[in-house]
Design an enzyme around this catalytic site. Sequence first.
Site, PDB file in Angstrom:
ATOM      1  N   LYS A   1      38.412  40.266 -30.656  1.00  0.00           N
ATOM      2  CA  LYS A   1      39.627  39.453 -30.807  1.00  0.00           C
ATOM      3  C   LYS A   1      39.356  38.259 -31.702  1.00  0.00           C
ATOM      4  O   LYS A   1      38.333  37.593 -31.553  1.00  0.00           O
ATOM      5  CB  LYS A   1      40.046  38.858 -29.449  1.00  0.00           C
TER       6      LYS A   1
ATOM      7  N   GLY B   1      49.560  37.292 -30.750  1.00  0.00           N
ATOM      8  CA  GLY B   1      50.511  38.335 -31.124  1.00  0.00           C
ATOM      9  C   GLY B   1      49.839  39.625 -31.568  1.00  0.00           C
ATOM     10  O   GLY B   1      50.370  40.367 -32.377  1.00  0.00           O
TER      11      GLY B   1
ATOM     12  N   HIS C   1      55.007  39.565 -25.266  1.00  0.00           N
ATOM     13  CA  HIS C   1      54.052  38.732 -24.525  1.00  0.00           C
ATOM     14  C   HIS C   1      54.725  37.783 -23.553  1.00  0.00           C
ATOM     15  O   HIS C   1      54.203  36.728 -23.219  1.00  0.00           O
ATOM     16  CB  HIS C   1      53.139  37.958 -25.473  1.00  0.00           C
TER      17      HIS C   1
ATOM     18  N   ARG D   1      50.858  24.141 -13.957  1.00  0.00           N
ATOM     19  CA  ARG D   1      52.231  23.697 -13.710  1.00  0.00           C
ATOM     20  C   ARG D   1      52.895  24.598 -12.674  1.00  0.00           C
ATOM     21  O   ARG D   1      52.318  25.598 -12.239  1.00  0.00           O
ATOM     22  CB  ARG D   1      53.023  23.775 -15.011  1.00  0.00           C
TER      23      ARG D   1
END
Length: 669
Positions: free
Chosen positions: A184, A190, A261, A286
């Site tokens: 990666k 994306g 995604h 969060r």
Amino acid sequence: VAQKLEGFFHKYCIFVKVFEHVFLLEVAYCILIANRGEIACRVMRTAKKMGVKSVAVYSEADRNSMHVAMADEAYCIGPAPSQQSYLAMEKIMQVAKVSAAQAIHPGYGFLSENTEFAELCKQEGIIFIGPPSSAIRDMGIKSTSKAIMSAAGVPVVEGYHGEDQSDECLKEHAKRIGYPVMIKAVRGGGGKGMRIAHSEKEFLDQLESARREAKKSFNDDAVLIEKFVDNPRHVEVQVFGDQHGNAVYLFERDCSVQRRHQKIIEEAPGVSRNVLGVHSEKMNTRLQVEHPVTEMITGTDLVEWQLRVAAGEKIPLMQEDIVLQGHAFEARIYAEDPNNNFMPGAGPLLHLTTPPPDSFTRIETGVRQGDEVSVHYDPMIAKLVVWAEDRQAALRKLRYSLHQYNIVGLSTNIDFLLSLSGHPQFEAGNVHTNFIPQHHDELFPTKKATPHEVMCQAALGLILKEKMLTDAFRDQSDDKFSPFASSTGRRINICYTRKLSLLDGENIVDVAVSYNQEGSYKMQIQDETFLISGEIFNEGDSVYLRSSVNGTVCKSKLVILDNTIYLFFPEGSAQIGLPVPKYLSAVSSVGMQSGAVAPMTGTVEKVFVKAGDKVKIGDPLMVMIAMKMEHTIRAPKAGVIKKVNFQEGAQANRHAPLVEFVDEEAESK
Ligand SMILES: *[C@@H]1O[C@H](CO)[C@@H](O)[C@H](O)[C@H]1NC(C)=O
């Protein structure tokens, strides 16, 4: 002197001395919600329940939005773009001071994981409802959070994230990790710069290819190597901590089904509890978008917990008090076009009805009928959250409720959510992050022709709606729409036949309608004949059609808008177009000559043009509302607008000229 005692559930007091009298004023507990849409409304609901005052901030685009209407106080913080409003830390801080808010809830997105903002709150003595800024920072950096997790004994995806980018080093690590591996781009996103190497033989070729793409896309060819996980699930674990060192675990959520995604359906508990904890990717600090599914299976209100914990209280429940009950689903309803690669959309919610909310069905939304989904923000319209005793029952409820979520005015993913949640592999719980690409063909079936029975129902809906409108507006003596009552009141004993042309997608379907005297109809489509009767009636805010087609009785919600008939059934929906709407064709001779005229008495809702505008034939000029229906007034011809006779909000009588065109002949003289 304003004195803050302790936490924000304790009082702020102001002592005012006027001559010899001292007054004690108590200031309400108050939080500012630095967000918009459904999450702002969600936080306010809990605040209201707890007797905490809520202060909203809004951009100019959100002036009339639901979160502003719900707040006890609201302040405009700038223009529509988020950079100038919802991300403008200084402006938000100013509002916090002016409104004397003791704490700020950031929701999710925007400033929720912004270390700088959490820091700023601390400096200003305002509580940031969320973890300390140091935790946000650590968890935001992938390598740091992995290091922390590894050190704590959390299994993470095996990989190599090092500096040494030599072929030899990378190849060695790939071997250590074990094939297949994922290569990666470090700066990737994306799917760019991402390759799979199934064996050592492939490795260098794939590495080169990944580097080339990474260089092109991100101008940086650094890569990392990770163990390749085939069809991974996306599972989240909800944990909650307080300032006293207590922490609890509230089970897990499966959020595997994603597109672009982004998650679209989440559930709790996970469907694969036995394989939990295999790999960990990252940590969010969060309140998550999908927190409601956890609340549903644990009977908790996590926003209430957040408010209490932020005020210095302990977590309300001990671990052993947290019991998992039943199963919950959340479906995210988006303004988007699934058939066009889930392209996000925007536009007005001309018609919006939701399933009735109850304690097992939650509608988390920030919009109402008539609102717009703005191009400036996330196109999520709502989260539909349901709970039932087990997964199967919850899934049934989800589908039932999705059918009751009816939106007209823009494209949504509701039909797609229905085919997704009805897919046999989804029902079986075989979900993973590649679910949509893998089952693409079944999830996007080619559209079949609408059954003739449904075409008849659409025709019936149209005829009955017309009848209702003309009944309401007709002159007592002039009822030209009823074939059985002449102006003298004598009944004519003939069978009146009318040809209706409807649009099923691109195809024109001709329906020959015979009006029978007793109020029923005979409809013929091609060589099929149907005996039809029915009625329309109101229920709540909606109009329903009850129809009998050759003896089969069926109830559907009916919306006629913008030259389209929408039918919503308990198990599906249909959209039938009207090539030439009757009510417009009835006045088109007037319309063609002098511009556009009002098809019936009503209110001008929106005006799209002004004097001097050039329009093409069919361009929308205005939207009128009459009899709870919207009518788009379109240009009857191409030309230049001379004058707009009605402003938004004005009342126009039937046949009143709405827009005048510049007379071309006069102009050319
Ligand atoms: C509907 O009923 C009529 C009258 O009984 C019959 O002639 C017709 O064939 C039926 N239509 C269909 C499609 O079954």
